[in-house]
Design a protein around this motif. Structure first.
Motif, PDB file in Angstrom:
ATOM      1  N   VAL A  79       0.813  -1.226   0.000  1.00 56.48           N
ATOM      2  CA  VAL A  79       0.000   0.000   0.000  1.00 56.48           C
ATOM      3  C   VAL A  79       0.840   1.267   0.000  1.00 56.48           C
ATOM      4  CG1 VAL A  79      -1.968  -1.118   1.114  1.00 56.48           C
ATOM      5  CG2 VAL A  79      -0.165  -0.111   2.522  1.00 56.48           C
ATOM      6  N   GLY A  80       2.157   1.133   0.045  1.00 58.83           N
ATOM      7  CA  GLY A  80       3.020   2.316   0.025  1.00 58.83           C
ATOM      8  C   GLY A  80       4.270   2.060  -0.782  1.00 58.83           C
ATOM      9  N   ASP A  81       4.799   3.107  -1.350  1.00 60.30           N
ATOM     10  CA  ASP A  81       6.032   2.982  -2.117  1.00 60.30           C
ATOM     11  C   ASP A  81       7.153   2.527  -1.195  1.00 60.30           C
ATOM     12  OD1 ASP A  81       7.094   3.123  -4.656  1.00 60.30           O
ATOM     13  OD2 ASP A  81       7.909   5.125  -4.375  1.00 60.30           O
ATOM     14  N   ASP A  92       0.867  -4.380  -5.684  1.00 57.56           N
ATOM     15  CA  ASP A  92       1.135  -5.808  -5.882  1.00 57.56           C
ATOM     16  C   ASP A  92       0.545  -6.627  -4.740  1.00 57.56           C
ATOM     17  OD1 ASP A  92       2.538  -5.130  -8.108  1.00 57.56           O
ATOM     18  OD2 ASP A  92       4.515  -5.640  -7.333  1.00 57.56           O
ATOM     19  N   ARG A  93       0.027  -7.803  -5.086  1.00 59.56           N
ATOM     20  CA  ARG A  93      -0.329  -8.786  -4.063  1.00 59.56           C
ATOM     21  C   ARG A  93       0.899  -9.648  -3.825  1.00 59.56           C
ATOM     22  NH1 ARG A  93      -4.362 -10.572  -1.241  1.00 59.56           N
ATOM     23  NH2 ARG A  93      -5.738  -9.018  -2.182  1.00 59.56           N
ATOM     24  N   VAL A  94       1.313  -9.748  -2.562  1.00 60.26           N
ATOM     25  CA  VAL A  94       2.581 -10.386  -2.242  1.00 60.26           C
ATOM     26  C   VAL A  94       2.387 -11.453  -1.167  1.00 60.26           C
ATOM     27  CG1 VAL A  94       3.909  -8.310  -2.833  1.00 60.26           C
ATOM     28  CG2 VAL A  94       3.122  -8.645  -0.481  1.00 60.26           C
ATOM     29  N   ARG A  95       3.388 -12.330  -1.079  1.00 61.88           N
ATOM     30  CA  ARG A  95       3.466 -13.277   0.034  1.00 61.88           C
ATOM     31  C   ARG A  95       4.707 -12.910   0.839  1.00 61.88           C
ATOM     32  NH1 ARG A  95       2.810 -17.614  -2.549  1.00 61.88           N
ATOM     33  NH2 ARG A  95       0.603 -17.885  -2.016  1.00 61.88           N
ATOM     34  N   VAL A  96       4.515 -12.606   2.115  1.00 60.94           N
ATOM     35  CA  VAL A  96       5.604 -12.150   2.960  1.00 60.94           C
ATOM     36  C   VAL A  96       5.870 -13.180   4.052  1.00 60.94           C
ATOM     37  CG1 VAL A  96       4.000 -10.794   4.399  1.00 60.94           C
ATOM     38  CG2 VAL A  96       6.440 -10.237   4.379  1.00 60.94           C
ATOM     39  N   TYR A  97       7.161 -13.429   4.295  1.00 58.40           N
ATOM     40  CA  TYR A  97       7.602 -14.342   5.336  1.00 58.40           C
ATOM     41  C   TYR A  97       8.448 -13.549   6.329  1.00 58.40           C
ATOM     42  CZ  TYR A  97       6.735 -17.725   1.541  1.00 58.40           C
ATOM     43  OH  TYR A  97       6.182 -18.440   0.507  1.00 58.40           O
ATOM     44  N   VAL A 154       2.994 -12.202  -5.734  1.00 59.29           N
ATOM     45  CA  VAL A 154       2.075 -13.267  -6.143  1.00 59.29           C
ATOM     46  C   VAL A 154       1.329 -12.860  -7.398  1.00 59.29           C
ATOM     47  CG1 VAL A 154       0.022 -14.590  -5.468  1.00 59.29           C
ATOM     48  CG2 VAL A 154       1.811 -14.111  -3.780  1.00 59.29           C
ATOM     49  N   ALA A 155       0.882 -11.603  -7.422  1.00 60.10           N
ATOM     50  CA  ALA A 155       0.182 -11.066  -8.589  1.00 60.10           C
ATOM     51  C   ALA A 155       0.481  -9.580  -8.679  1.00 60.10           C
ATOM     52  CB  ALA A 155      -1.322 -11.308  -8.478  1.00 60.10           C
ATOM     53  N   PRO A 156       0.784  -9.063  -9.862  1.00 65.63           N
ATOM     54  CA  PRO A 156       1.064  -7.621  -9.996  1.00 65.63           C
ATOM     55  C   PRO A 156      -0.196  -6.803  -9.768  1.00 65.63           C
ATOM     56  CG  PRO A 156       0.976  -8.668 -12.150  1.00 65.63           C
ATOM     57  CD  PRO A 156       0.895  -9.779 -11.148  1.00 65.63           C
ATOM     58  N   TYR A 177      -6.396  -1.263 -13.013  1.00 64.81           N
ATOM     59  CA  TYR A 177      -7.265  -0.174 -12.566  1.00 64.81           C
ATOM     60  C   TYR A 177      -6.829   0.412 -11.219  1.00 64.81           C
ATOM     61  CZ  TYR A 177      -9.137  -4.236 -10.091  1.00 64.81           C
ATOM     62  OH  TYR A 177      -9.270  -5.373  -9.334  1.00 64.81           O
ATOM     63  N   SER A 178      -5.703  -0.035 -10.678  1.00 70.65           N
ATOM     64  CA  SER A 178      -5.246   0.463  -9.374  1.00 70.65           C
ATOM     65  C   SER A 178      -4.693   1.886  -9.515  1.00 70.65           C
ATOM     66  CB  SER A 178      -4.176  -0.466  -8.805  1.00 70.65           C
ATOM     67  OG  SER A 178      -3.605   0.090  -7.642  1.00 70.65           O
ATOM     68  N   VAL A 179      -5.373   2.858  -8.933  1.00 70.73           N
ATOM     69  CA  VAL A 179      -4.927   4.248  -8.998  1.00 70.73           C
ATOM     70  C   VAL A 179      -3.601   4.451  -8.257  1.00 70.73           C
ATOM     71  CG1 VAL A 179      -5.494   6.637  -8.383  1.00 70.73           C
ATOM     72  CG2 VAL A 179      -7.264   5.122  -9.322  1.00 70.73           C
ATOM     73  N   PRO A 180      -3.439   3.930  -7.017  1.00 76.36           N
ATOM     74  CA  PRO A 180      -2.135   4.102  -6.347  1.00 76.36           C
ATOM     75  C   PRO A 180      -0.976   3.527  -7.158  1.00 76.36           C
ATOM     76  CG  PRO A 180      -3.783   3.361  -4.777  1.00 76.36           C
ATOM     77  CD  PRO A 180      -4.407   3.264  -6.134  1.00 76.36           C
ATOM     78  N   ALA A 181      -1.205   2.372  -7.821  1.00 73.25           N
ATOM     79  CA  ALA A 181      -0.135   1.772  -8.627  1.00 73.25           C
ATOM     80  C   ALA A 181       0.204   2.662  -9.816  1.00 73.25           C
ATOM     81  CB  ALA A 181      -0.563   0.386  -9.103  1.00 73.25           C
TER      82      ALA A 181
END
Length: 497
Positions: free
Chosen positions: A96-98, A131-136, A176-178, A182-186
């Motif tokens: 959600v943030g740069d 981006d949708r991510v997987r974080v460990y 996981v997925a870019p 339509y994502s305005v923040p991206a």
């Protein structure tokens, strides 16, 4: 104006005390009782001045409301995450943030459902906004820590003001997925990075990093030594997104549409849209939002032909920002410094200018504005950082008048670099040359002034009561003097820094 001051000061006072001291409903009830007493007393004595009692009642009533609003932020942490503390975890999240790239790691703001987290990850991690991510990693809570000069920084509350409750460290993060199209923040983040890439094509390092910081804020790429030079010289504010940047952008847009002879209301909407776009690209911060609110009020006044009072605009902006997020007041140093600087320019700058004699008007205005801002932020700055710069005033006088020109030239260099630069690199370098000269000048002033003997020194930690006393003296000095509405309007534009 008096009623507005009572409302905002009361609301802010309630927030401040509830932020520092945790208490139940009893103090709130006591403050409400004081408000009720001040309402009843004038009715008992016919010769009593009702205005003073009315202002007092409003102050205490709004103080109680401020306490209640701050208490509403004390929500418990989700049990599902609390159970995972100090354990290795794996979550799917959305960036959600740069990413904030540091020298040894990067810090990535994530949303895991409705819960905000900050992932401290290696520099090799490659993720983008949306981006949708997987974080460990290991889940932990942020804690306050002691700085090098002995001051305590409430890092936990600082992050909480930004909607972040947990840290994830010592792990990895993978996409996981870019971000969806339509994502305005991206989209805004892509524009920002394209612009910064354009500056890198037009300018050498660290000039490109400094130009990017002046236009959209940020200290990435400057290096530790150069950052320290800007801090010790008192020039660090030019590389932090400020209200002055925001207002300059609004003025540019308004001037452009004025040349096209468009209706004033359309100019207002265009300026407002440009502000939203600029703040979205640069990154939403408390300082930028406060300045944007003031700028929108100024644009609306211009579009409707009404008068603009910077002091009222500042109070309105502070009230609505604290209503939205009361944690800004005590736990976001940038917000406090921004408000203090703005108030100083509104109320102190005209008084200082009147005492500067027969100097050249432009120089007199520059000195008054710079000195007012430096004086008004000094108590907070010394309390939070402890660094007192003796060269800040002359350094800012030498640099500040050129900041709008630097923003304009850097914007042109970045746009050319991101559009034509990939095809014809030489054009980017030519267009960027004026910016290169200005950046070299800014760096020269920062490095040479910070290298002077006794340019800056550290002060020991002192009581916050001294900060309150200093501001009480400044308020008394400003309130005891009088200056015309014309004087205030002349400083209204610069009052957005």
């Amino acid at each position: 104006m008096s009623f507005l001051i009572a409302i905002v000061s009361g609301f802010a006072s309630g927030i401040f005390f509830r932020s520092l001291f945790y208490f139940g409903w009893e103090p709130i009830a006591f403050v409400l009782l004081l408000a009720a007493i001040l309402v009843v007393v004038p009715r008992m004595f016919a010769d009593t001045s009702r205005l003073a009692y009315s202002l007092g009642a409003i102050f205490f009533l709004c103080g109680a409301l401020g306490m209640l609003r701050t208490a509403a932020t004390d929500t418990p942490l989700p049990d599902s995450f609390v159970r995972d503390l100090k354990h290795r975890v794996q979550y799917e999240a959305v960036v959600v943030g740069d990413p904030d790239v540091r020298e040894k790691n990067q810090r990535i703001a994530l949303a895991v459902g409705d819960t905000g987290m900050l992932a401290v990850m290696p520099l090799s991690a490659d993720v983008k906004v949306g981006d949708r991510v997987r974080v460990y990693g290991t889940l932990s809570l942020p804690h306050a820590f002691e700085t090098d000069n002995g001051r305590t920084f409430r890092y936990d509350k600082y992050l909480e003001a930004r909607g972040i409750s947990f840290l994830i460290q010592y792990g990895s993060i993978h996409t996981v997925a870019p971000a969806p199209w339509y994502s305005v923040p991206a989209a805004l983040a892509r524009i920002k990075h394209s612009f910064l890439d354009g500056l890198n094509r037009a300018l050498p390092r660290p000039d490109s990093a400094l130009a990017g910081g002046i236009v959209i804020g940020g200290k990435q790429g400057l290096g530790v030594e150069l950052q320290d030079a800007f801090i010790r010289s008192g020039l660090v504010q030019i590389i932090v997104l400020s209200g002055y940047n925001v207002m300059i952008v609004a003025e540019w847009v308004m001037a452009f549409f004025a040349l096209l002879a468009l209706p004033r209301r359309l100019q207002f909407f265009a300026g407002g849209a440009a502000l939203l776009l600029f703040v979205g690209i640069a990154g939403i911060s408390a300082t930028a939002v406060r300045a944007a609110i003031m700028a929108v009020i100024a644009l609306y006044a211009r579009a409707t032909g009404r008068s603009y009072a910077a002091s009222r605009a500042l109070l309105v902006a502070v009230f609505f920002m604290l209503l939205w997020n009361p944690l800004y007041l005590a736990f976001d140093p940038g917000f406090g410094l921004s408000v203090a600087a703005t108030a100083g320019i509104i109320w102190l700058a005209p008084l200082i200018e009147a005492r500067l004699g027969r100097l050249w008007p432009f120089l007199k205005n520059t000195i008054a504005t710079t000195l007012a801002a430096q004086i008004s932020v000094l108590p907070l700055l010394l309390y939070n950082i402890g660094l007192f710069s003796l060269v800040a005033l002359p350094a800012n006088i030498l640099v500040n008048p050129l900041v709008p020109l630097a923003m304009a030239s850097a914007t042109a260099a970045g746009v050319v670099g991101m559009t034509i630069g990939p095809l014809v690199p030489f054009i980017s370098v030519v267009v960027g040359y004026p910016t290169h000269v200005l950046m070299r000048y800014f760096i020269f002033i920062a490095e040479e002034s910070s290298a002077l003997p006794f340019a800056a020194f550290d002060l020991p930690l002192f009581s916050f009561w001294l900060v309150l006393l200093a501001y009480a003296v400044l308020i008394y000095f400003a309130a005891s003097k009088r200056f015309s509405t014309t004087d205030q309007l002349r400083f209204a534009k610069k009052a957005s820094i």
